[in-house]
Design a protein around this motif. Structure first.
Motif, mmCIF file in Angstrom:
data_model
loop_
_atom_site.group_PDB
_atom_site.id
_atom_site.type_symbol
_atom_site.label_atom_id
_atom_site.label_comp_id
_atom_site.label_asym_id
_atom_site.label_seq_id
_atom_site.Cartn_x
_atom_site.Cartn_y
_atom_site.Cartn_z
ATOM 1 N N SER A 78 0.817 -1.227 0.000
ATOM 2 C CA SER A 78 0.000 0.000 0.000
ATOM 3 C C SER A 78 0.845 1.270 0.000
ATOM 4 C CB SER A 78 -0.945 0.013 1.205
ATOM 5 O OG SER A 78 -0.199 0.063 2.416
ATOM 6 N N LEU A 79 2.063 1.206 0.503
ATOM 7 C CA LEU A 79 2.905 2.403 0.558
ATOM 8 C C LEU A 79 3.491 2.781 -0.801
ATOM 9 C CD1 LEU A 79 4.657 1.886 3.997
ATOM 10 C CD2 LEU A 79 2.841 3.501 3.411
ATOM 11 N N PHE A 80 3.540 1.858 -1.743
ATOM 12 C CA PHE A 80 4.057 2.189 -3.072
ATOM 13 C C PHE A 80 3.115 3.114 -3.839
ATOM 14 C CE2 PHE A 80 6.497 -1.784 -2.341
ATOM 15 C CZ PHE A 80 7.769 -1.234 -2.471
ATOM 16 N N SER A 81 1.875 3.228 -3.367
ATOM 17 C CA SER A 81 0.925 4.141 -4.021
ATOM 18 C C SER A 81 0.480 5.260 -3.087
ATOM 19 C CB SER A 81 -0.286 3.355 -4.540
ATOM 20 O OG SER A 81 -0.930 2.679 -3.472
ATOM 21 N N ASP A 82 1.116 5.401 -1.948
ATOM 22 C CA ASP A 82 0.786 6.473 -1.009
ATOM 23 C C ASP A 82 1.101 7.824 -1.662
ATOM 24 O OD1 ASP A 82 1.952 8.450 1.175
ATOM 25 O OD2 ASP A 82 0.508 7.137 2.177
ATOM 26 N N PRO A 83 0.136 8.755 -1.714
ATOM 27 C CA PRO A 83 0.351 10.033 -2.411
ATOM 28 C C PRO A 83 1.548 10.838 -1.904
ATOM 29 C CG PRO A 83 -1.971 9.734 -1.916
ATOM 30 C CD PRO A 83 -1.233 8.623 -1.222
ATOM 31 N N GLU A 84 1.762 10.858 -0.602
ATOM 32 C CA GLU A 84 2.891 11.619 -0.063
ATOM 33 C C GLU A 84 4.232 11.008 -0.487
ATOM 34 O OE1 GLU A 84 4.254 13.648 4.169
ATOM 35 O OE2 GLU A 84 2.760 12.047 4.206
ATOM 36 N N LEU A 85 4.304 9.690 -0.476
ATOM 37 C CA LEU A 85 5.539 9.015 -0.867
ATOM 38 C C LEU A 85 5.783 9.113 -2.378
ATOM 39 C CD1 LEU A 85 5.421 5.850 1.404
ATOM 40 C CD2 LEU A 85 7.070 7.720 1.513
ATOM 41 N N THR A 86 4.735 8.935 -3.179
ATOM 42 C CA THR A 86 4.935 8.992 -4.631
ATOM 43 C C THR A 86 5.249 10.409 -5.105
ATOM 44 O OG1 THR A 86 2.558 9.181 -5.054
ATOM 45 C CG2 THR A 86 3.513 6.969 -5.067
ATOM 46 N N ALA A 87 4.809 11.423 -4.357
ATOM 47 C CA ALA A 87 5.181 12.798 -4.715
ATOM 48 C C ALA A 87 6.678 13.021 -4.515
ATOM 49 C CB ALA A 87 4.381 13.797 -3.877
ATOM 50 N N LYS A 88 7.221 12.421 -3.462
ATOM 51 C CA LYS A 88 8.644 12.576 -3.183
ATOM 52 C C LYS A 88 9.499 11.587 -3.965
ATOM 53 C CE LYS A 88 11.863 13.139 0.652
ATOM 54 N NZ LYS A 88 12.045 13.240 2.091
ATOM 55 N N TYR A 89 8.980 10.392 -4.182
ATOM 56 C CA TYR A 89 9.707 9.325 -4.854
ATOM 57 C C TYR A 89 8.854 8.768 -6.000
ATOM 58 C CZ TYR A 89 12.381 9.638 -0.549
ATOM 59 O OH TYR A 89 13.122 10.093 0.508
ATOM 60 N N PRO A 90 8.907 9.391 -7.172
ATOM 61 C CA PRO A 90 8.044 8.965 -8.279
ATOM 62 C C PRO A 90 8.327 7.565 -8.814
ATOM 63 C CG PRO A 90 9.560 10.698 -8.982
ATOM 64 C CD PRO A 90 9.723 10.550 -7.497
ATOM 65 N N PHE A 91 9.403 6.944 -8.364
ATOM 66 C CA PHE A 91 9.693 5.570 -8.789
ATOM 67 C C PHE A 91 8.922 4.542 -7.969
ATOM 68 C CE2 PHE A 91 13.011 7.202 -5.988
ATOM 69 C CZ PHE A 91 13.031 6.283 -4.955
ATOM 70 N N PHE A 92 8.303 4.940 -6.856
ATOM 71 C CA PHE A 92 7.596 3.982 -6.004
ATOM 72 C C PHE A 92 6.514 3.182 -6.747
ATOM 73 C CE2 PHE A 92 8.176 4.515 -1.158
ATOM 74 C CZ PHE A 92 9.544 4.536 -1.294
ATOM 75 N N PRO A 93 5.659 3.793 -7.573
ATOM 76 C CA PRO A 93 4.651 2.973 -8.258
ATOM 77 C C PRO A 93 5.248 1.885 -9.149
ATOM 78 C CG PRO A 93 4.007 5.276 -8.313
ATOM 79 C CD PRO A 93 5.417 5.233 -7.780
ATOM 80 N N ALA A 94 6.350 2.172 -9.842
ATOM 81 C CA ALA A 94 6.990 1.159 -10.683
ATOM 82 C C ALA A 94 7.545 0.023 -9.830
ATOM 83 C CB ALA A 94 8.104 1.786 -11.528
ATOM 84 N N VAL A 95 8.137 0.366 -8.693
ATOM 85 C CA VAL A 95 8.665 -0.664 -7.791
ATOM 86 C C VAL A 95 7.511 -1.502 -7.244
ATOM 87 C CG1 VAL A 95 9.898 -1.114 -5.626
ATOM 88 C CG2 VAL A 95 10.689 0.705 -7.164
ATOM 89 N N GLY A 96 6.432 -0.850 -6.845
ATOM 90 C CA GLY A 96 5.265 -1.572 -6.330
ATOM 91 C C GLY A 96 4.691 -2.533 -7.349
ATOM 92 N N GLU A 97 4.646 -2.098 -8.607
ATOM 93 C CA GLU A 97 4.152 -2.969 -9.678
ATOM 94 C C GLU A 97 5.058 -4.181 -9.846
ATOM 95 O OE1 GLU A 97 1.563 -4.396 -12.353
ATOM 96 O OE2 GLU A 97 1.247 -2.591 -11.148
ATOM 97 N N ALA A 98 6.358 -3.970 -9.840
ATOM 98 C CA ALA A 98 7.302 -5.083 -9.972
ATOM 99 C C ALA A 98 7.186 -6.035 -8.790
ATOM 100 C CB ALA A 98 8.724 -4.552 -10.098
ATOM 101 N N MET A 99 6.952 -5.523 -7.612
ATOM 102 C CA MET A 99 6.894 -6.369 -6.421
ATOM 103 C C MET A 99 5.649 -7.248 -6.373
ATOM 104 S SD MET A 99 9.701 -5.998 -4.781
ATOM 105 C CE MET A 99 10.419 -5.917 -6.411
ATOM 106 N N LYS A 100 4.634 -6.925 -7.145
ATOM 107 C CA LYS A 100 3.435 -7.768 -7.176
ATOM 108 C C LYS A 100 3.747 -9.155 -7.728
ATOM 109 C CE LYS A 100 0.131 -4.006 -7.633
ATOM 110 N NZ LYS A 100 -0.797 -3.310 -8.546
ATOM 111 N N GLN A 101 4.754 -9.252 -8.583
ATOM 112 C CA GLN A 101 5.133 -10.526 -9.182
ATOM 113 C C GLN A 101 6.559 -10.919 -8.807
ATOM 114 O OE1 GLN A 101 2.964 -12.339 -10.822
ATOM 115 N NE2 GLN A 101 1.408 -10.764 -10.708
#
Length: 195
Positions: free
Chosen positions: A106-129
């Motif tokens: 859930s933290l890979f899509s947290d708005p505060e974290l993704t604003a500071k670290y825009p790579f988080f969504p890509a990492v979160g997607e990779a971690m699903k698999q």
């Protein structure tokens, strides 16, 4: 770039960070410096994507583990510490501080974290698999061998199919860890699609 086929993740990150390289493959733990506005010429200017594996993204887990010893004199307190360290609030605070990869999806899509670290969504997607690195005393040897073979293929110094077949034999005979190989190696056609 001259010599880049032999670079490790930190060298790739520095080349992208300085604007020398327009693209780079790196590990999630090296992505933070790319967004450091004080030291990066590309902060806020680049995008991120997970690596593909067949028809989906794929990642490799590299994690810290915490355990409570069976003979611990304070097992309840140790468990409480582990629960606090892995709580959403604590993991978010640690990630905000230095870009640490959270263990909670859930933290890979947290708005505060993704604003500071825009790579988080890509990492979160990779971690699903994602899958773990090999559980083997020879894991380092396995990873070095794989990196060497893939580097030779990328440089065009060897036939991809022959190199991967030889690597498969090496793993089977010396390391006895076939699952990782089957899950991770490029197909012989991949080199042609990367060119």
């Amino acid at each position: 770039m001259n010599g880049s086929a032999n670079w490790h993740y930190d060298e790739v990150t520095k080349a992208v960070q300085s604007g020398q390289a327009p693209i780079g493959l790196t590990i999630s733990g090296q992505a933070g410096p790319l967004e450091d506005t004080a030291n990066s010429s590309v902060a806020g200017k680049i995008g991120y994507a997970p690596l593909p594996y067949r028809k989906q993204s794929y990642g490799t887990l590299s994690v810290w583990n915490g355990c409570v010893a069976a003979d611990s004199k304070h097992p309840k307190e140790a468990y409480k510490l582990a629960a606090w360290l892995t709580s959403r609030e604590t993991e978010k605070a640690m990630s905000l501080k230095d870009g640490q990869m959270p263990g909670r999806q859930s933290l890979f899509s947290d708005p505060e974290l993704t604003a500071k670290y825009p790579f988080f969504p890509a990492v979160g997607e990779a971690m699903k698999q994602a899958d773990t690195q090999p559980f083997s005393a020879d894991a380092t040897k396995l990873m070095d061998q794989l990196a060497t073979v893939l580097s030779e293929v990328a440089l065009g110094n060897t036939d991809p199919k022959a190199a991967l077949e030889e690597n498969f034999r090496y793993f089977r005979v010396h390391l006895n860890y076939i699952y990782f190989l089957e899950r991770s190696l490029f197909s012989a056609n991949t080199r042609n699609t990367l060119a």
